[in-house]
Design an enzyme around this catalytic site. Structure first.
Site, PDB file in Angstrom:
ATOM      1  N   LYS A  73       3.744  -5.046   3.630  1.00 60.91           N
ATOM      2  CA  LYS A  73       4.617  -3.999   3.094  1.00 60.91           C
ATOM      3  C   LYS A  73       4.927  -4.287   1.631  1.00 60.91           C
ATOM      4  O   LYS A  73       4.871  -3.391   0.777  1.00 60.91           O
ATOM      5  CB  LYS A  73       5.926  -3.934   3.902  1.00 60.91           C
ATOM      6  N   GLN A 117      13.376  -6.143   8.926  1.00 63.73           N
ATOM      7  CA  GLN A 117      12.213  -6.298   9.799  1.00 63.73           C
ATOM      8  C   GLN A 117      12.651  -6.633  11.229  1.00 63.73           C
ATOM      9  O   GLN A 117      13.382  -7.588  11.451  1.00 63.73           O
ATOM     10  CB  GLN A 117      11.292  -7.389   9.235  1.00 63.73           C
ATOM     11  N   ASP A 140      13.407   3.160   7.384  1.00 64.50           N
ATOM     12  CA  ASP A 140      12.763   3.129   8.701  1.00 64.50           C
ATOM     13  C   ASP A 140      13.176   4.345   9.535  1.00 64.50           C
ATOM     14  O   ASP A 140      12.595   4.600  10.587  1.00 64.50           O
ATOM     15  CB  ASP A 140      13.184   1.853   9.470  1.00 64.50           C
TER      16      ASP A 140
END
Ligand code: NDP
Length: 317
Positions: A73, A117, A140
C-alpha cells in the site's frame, strides 16, 4: 447476452458447444494500473492547488502478511504522489495507546486518509478502533457512519474491494442497471457493501451466505455473479448462467501453494461472458481504490472538486 441453456447438469463442453462462449477475461491488473495513473493525475492537480494528499497507515504488531500488505500500500501510494507515513506500533500496544494514536491522526490536517491495518493483535478491540477514526478520513470505508451513508445513498467513503468490483464491471462494459446481481458472501468488508453498491446502481440484488438454500439455483439466476466466500472452487460451471459476468473476490491457497479464487476458473470460463482471474482480477483493484478514496478524502477536506474547471478568482489580492 444471457441466453439460458436448459438442463443444469449439462457439462461445460456441451455448454460451450451450445453457447459458443468463452469468457472475456477481465484484466484487473491493467485496469488497476490505469486507475492508479488517473489517481496520480488527481494528486498532481491537488498539489497544484496547494494540498498534498496524505495517507497514514497504522500497523500494530509483527504479522508478516500485514507487513507485506502495508508495504504494498505504501509503495503504491508513494508512486501516485501521496505523502505516505507508516506508524508501526509494537504488538503490546494498549487499546488506550492505539486510540490516542488515531485521535492524533484525526486532528492532523496533513493526514487525509487513515488506515489501521486489520486484523489487530489479540486483545485489541478492532470495532472500537474503526469507530474512533474520523469518518471523513476512513479510507477503508468501514466506520458505521460510512456504512450508513452507503445505505442512505449519501456521499461517503466506500470499502475498497467492493468499490473495485463496480469499477471492474464499469470499465469492462458490463451493464449493471436492471440486471440481476447475485453476491455470495455477506461480510461487512465485501458482501454487504457490494450488494448496496449494486443496488445503488439499480441492479436487482440477491445476497447469499452459508445458510442459503440451493445456492447453485440462486447463482444460476445471476447476470452478474460475485463470489466473496473464501472457498476454493466453490462456483462450478453449472452454477453459472451462460453469458453471465463472474467476479471472483475469494483468495485461497491451493495444495501446490499457488493462489486461486472461489470460482473454478477453467470450466466457468467456458460458460461465462466475463470472468476475473485470481490472482490478477479483483485483488489489484483494492489498493487502487484505497488510493482513490484517499484522493477523494483530500479533495473533500478542502471542498475541491477534481477535474472541475477552475473558476476565475474574484479575490483581487
Ligand atoms: P468472511 O469470512 O468475512 O465472509 C465469508 C462469507 O461467505 C460469509 O458471509 C459466509 O456466510 C459466506 N460463506 C461461507 N461459506 C459459504 C458457503 N459454503 N456457501 C455460501 N456462502 C458461504 O470473508 P470476507 O468477506 O472477508 O472475504 C471473502 C473472501 O474474499 C476471502 O477469500 C478473502 O480472502 C477474500 N478477500 C479478497 C480481497 C481482495 O482484495 N481480492 C479483499 C477482501 C477479502 P455466513 O455469513 O453465513 O457465515
Amino acid at each position: 447476452m444471457s441466453q439460458v441453456v436448459q438442463g443444469k447438469g449439462a457439462d461445460d463442453a456441451a455448454r460451450k458447444l451450445e453457447t459458443g462462449m468463452t469468457a472475456k477475461r477481465i484484466d484487473g491488473k491493467a485496469i488497476a494500473a490505469q486507475l492508479r495513473a488517473e489517481v496520480a493525475e488527481g494528486v498532481a492537480e491537488l498539489v497544484q492547488l496547494g494540498v498534498r494528499p496524505g495517507l497514514t497507515v497504522v500497523l500494530v504488531g509483527e504479522d508478516p502478511a500485514s507487513q507485506v500488505y502495508v508495504r504494498n500500500k505504501d509503495r503504491a501510494a508513494e508512486a501516485a504522489g501521496f505523502l505516505v507515513r507508516t506508524i508501526k506500533l509494537p504488538a503490546e500496544t494498549t487499546q488506550a495507546e492505539l486510540m490516542e494514536a488515531v485521535a492524533k491522526l484525526n486532528a492532523d490536517a496533513s493526514v487525509h486518509g487513515i488506515l489501521v491495518q486489520l486484523p489487530l493483535p489479540r486483545g485489541l478491540d478492532e470495532d472500537a478502533v474503526v469507530r474512533a477514526i474520523d469518518p471523513d478520513k476512513d479510507v477503508d470505508g468501514l466506520h458505521p457512519e460510512n456504512v450508513a451513508r452507503l445505505v442512505m445513498g449519501s456521499e461517503g467513503l466506500v470499502p475498497c474491494t467492493p468499490a473495485g468490483c463496480i469499477e471492474l464491471l464499469d470499465r469492462s462494459g458490463v451493464e449493471i442497471e436492471g440486471r440481476h446481481a447475485v453476491v455470495v458472501g455477506r461480510s461487512m468488508l465485501v458482501g454487504k457493501p457490494l450488494a448496496q453498491l449494486l443496488l445503488a446502481r439499480n441492479a436487482t440484488v440477491t445476497t447469499c451466505h452459508s445458510r442459503s438454500r440451493d445456492l447453485p439455483a440462486l447463482c444460476r439466476q445471476a447476470d452478474i455473479l460475485v463470489s466473496a466466500v473464501g472457498r476454493l472452487g466453490l462456483i462450478r460451471a453449472d452454477w453459472v448462467r451462460p453469458g453471465a459476468a463472474v467476479l471472483d473476490v475469494g483468495i485461497n491457497r491451493r495444495e501446490d501453494g499457488k493462489l486461486a479464487g472461489d470460482v473454478a476458473y477453467e470450466e466457468v470460463s467456458a460458460v461465462a461472458g466475463f470472468i476475473t482471474p485470481v490472482p490478477g482480477g479483483v485483488g489489484p483493484m483494492t489498493i487502487a481504490m484505497l488510493l482513490r478514496n484517499t484522493l477523494t478524502a483530500a479533495a473533500r477536506s478542502r471542498d475541491l472538486e477534481l477535474g472541475a474547471p477552475k473558476a476565475p478568482s474574484s479575490d483581487p489580492s
